[in-house]
Design a protein around this motif. Sequence first.
Motif, mmCIF file in Angstrom:
data_model
loop_
_atom_site.group_PDB
_atom_site.id
_atom_site.type_symbol
_atom_site.label_atom_id
_atom_site.label_comp_id
_atom_site.label_asym_id
_atom_site.label_seq_id
_atom_site.Cartn_x
_atom_site.Cartn_y
_atom_site.Cartn_z
ATOM 1 N N LYS A 181 0.944 -1.180 -0.032
ATOM 2 C CA LYS A 181 0.156 -0.025 -0.018
ATOM 3 C C LYS A 181 0.973 1.332 -0.149
ATOM 4 O O LYS A 181 1.830 1.190 0.598
ATOM 5 N N VAL A 182 0.476 2.338 -0.854
ATOM 6 C CA VAL A 182 1.472 3.459 -0.855
ATOM 7 C C VAL A 182 0.484 4.754 -0.866
ATOM 8 O O VAL A 182 -0.772 4.733 -0.631
ATOM 9 N N ALA A 183 1.077 5.877 -0.272
ATOM 10 C CA ALA A 183 0.255 7.101 -0.115
ATOM 11 C C ALA A 183 1.116 8.138 -0.117
ATOM 12 O O ALA A 183 2.359 8.287 0.004
ATOM 13 N N SER A 184 0.500 9.391 -0.001
ATOM 14 C CA SER A 184 1.236 10.609 0.040
ATOM 15 C C SER A 184 1.871 11.003 1.227
ATOM 16 O O SER A 184 2.937 11.839 1.402
ATOM 17 N N ASN A 242 -1.584 9.002 5.857
ATOM 18 C CA ASN A 242 -2.690 8.636 5.036
ATOM 19 C C ASN A 242 -2.638 6.944 4.666
ATOM 20 O O ASN A 242 -3.344 6.531 3.989
ATOM 21 N N LEU A 243 -1.581 6.366 4.953
ATOM 22 C CA LEU A 243 -1.299 4.800 4.865
ATOM 23 C C LEU A 243 -2.627 4.123 5.480
ATOM 24 O O LEU A 243 -2.895 3.173 5.092
ATOM 25 N N THR A 244 -3.068 4.659 6.825
ATOM 26 C CA THR A 244 -4.192 4.005 7.422
ATOM 27 C C THR A 244 -5.461 4.617 7.054
ATOM 28 O O THR A 244 -6.459 4.286 7.671
ATOM 29 N N ASN A 245 -5.390 5.440 6.012
ATOM 30 C CA ASN A 245 -6.774 5.788 5.583
ATOM 31 C C ASN A 245 -7.070 5.382 4.045
ATOM 32 O O ASN A 245 -6.528 5.699 3.220
#
Length: 359
Positions: free
Chosen positions: A145-148, A152-155
């Motif tokens: 999983k990736v995020a900015s 945000n990784l847990t959203n």
Amino acid sequence: MAVTSGNIVHDNNWVKRGFLYKTGPTETQFTISIKNNAAGGGGNDWVLDDIKLATCYPDLIMNPNDTISACAGYPVTITDTVKSFFNDYGYFMWEVSLNNGVSWVSLPTSKGFRTPVLENGLWVYHVDTVYIPSAADSGKLIRLKVASTSSNLTNSNCSVNNSQNVFLKIYSRSCSVLNAMLLNFSGVIFNNKASLQWTSKNENGLKEYDVEKSIDGINFLQIGKVSAVNDPGATYAFKDPEDISSIIYYRLKFINSDLSNIKYSKIISLHNKSASFKISTTNPFSNNLKIDVFLPHEGIVDFNLYDIYGNVINKKSLQLTTGNSQVLLDNLNGLTPGIYILRAFFDGIILQNKLIKAN
């Protein structure tokens, strides 16, 4: 932020206009206002239709791309390549599912950050994790999983988890150790076809060699099998039946007799120096169009996507390096399903592909 569509000529035809907007790390909403700047007066009418908002999510390319076979207690390595139009998806987290993807939990010490590097028009980084499975882990799934941002990784609304789910196939019985060692592994290209040769030092317990091939050196597919003769100093040869028109990568997968353990050889690359400019695409395509490109030497490539009336609806110009590259034309979900033409221009050469846009 102000964006203009430019002058739109009144010719009774629909005109498509769009723009890119990059949100800030803490931005949760924005307002779009559209206005007509043409001179007023009678007949100054306009109509809007099919207004769409699309997101520029990254591609997550897992290696291996489907199944890991291993013995309990032996470490396995999983790698993911993250490619994105923007450079703001550097935060990552590995996750595991115990119930076939219904729910996911993070792996211990699995979070991190990588700085993307610009490669052929896309921001790219590679991330891997080492996992030591037990027999009870057989049947679990692993993904990236990736995020900015880290939070945000847990959203679920602000993270991306579209990587291939890797299935764990873990053997609980005692696994024999593969002793096979290569004295050499090489290849040559003759008449546009690759011939591979290798010699093994010790093949006790070895069942076969799987020959695997890749166009990027990361994602491999099996193209053949060669049975092991279990003789010291055995020599083998394998010929790839497909023509080689670019740089290509090969490796060998060693499989023992009870199928309980595997290992890989080094990766070798072969370059067909007589190959010319070449493109291939996903067809049909949907929201994005992926274009695999081979260049005999570095240079600028222009890509134009046309509708059946000859109108340019998407274009991109990139400086690419020698060999294989991948180009992405994105935000195509607003196109009407039907036939389109892709033209690529490089060094005075024009290549054209007829494509189908699916729903």
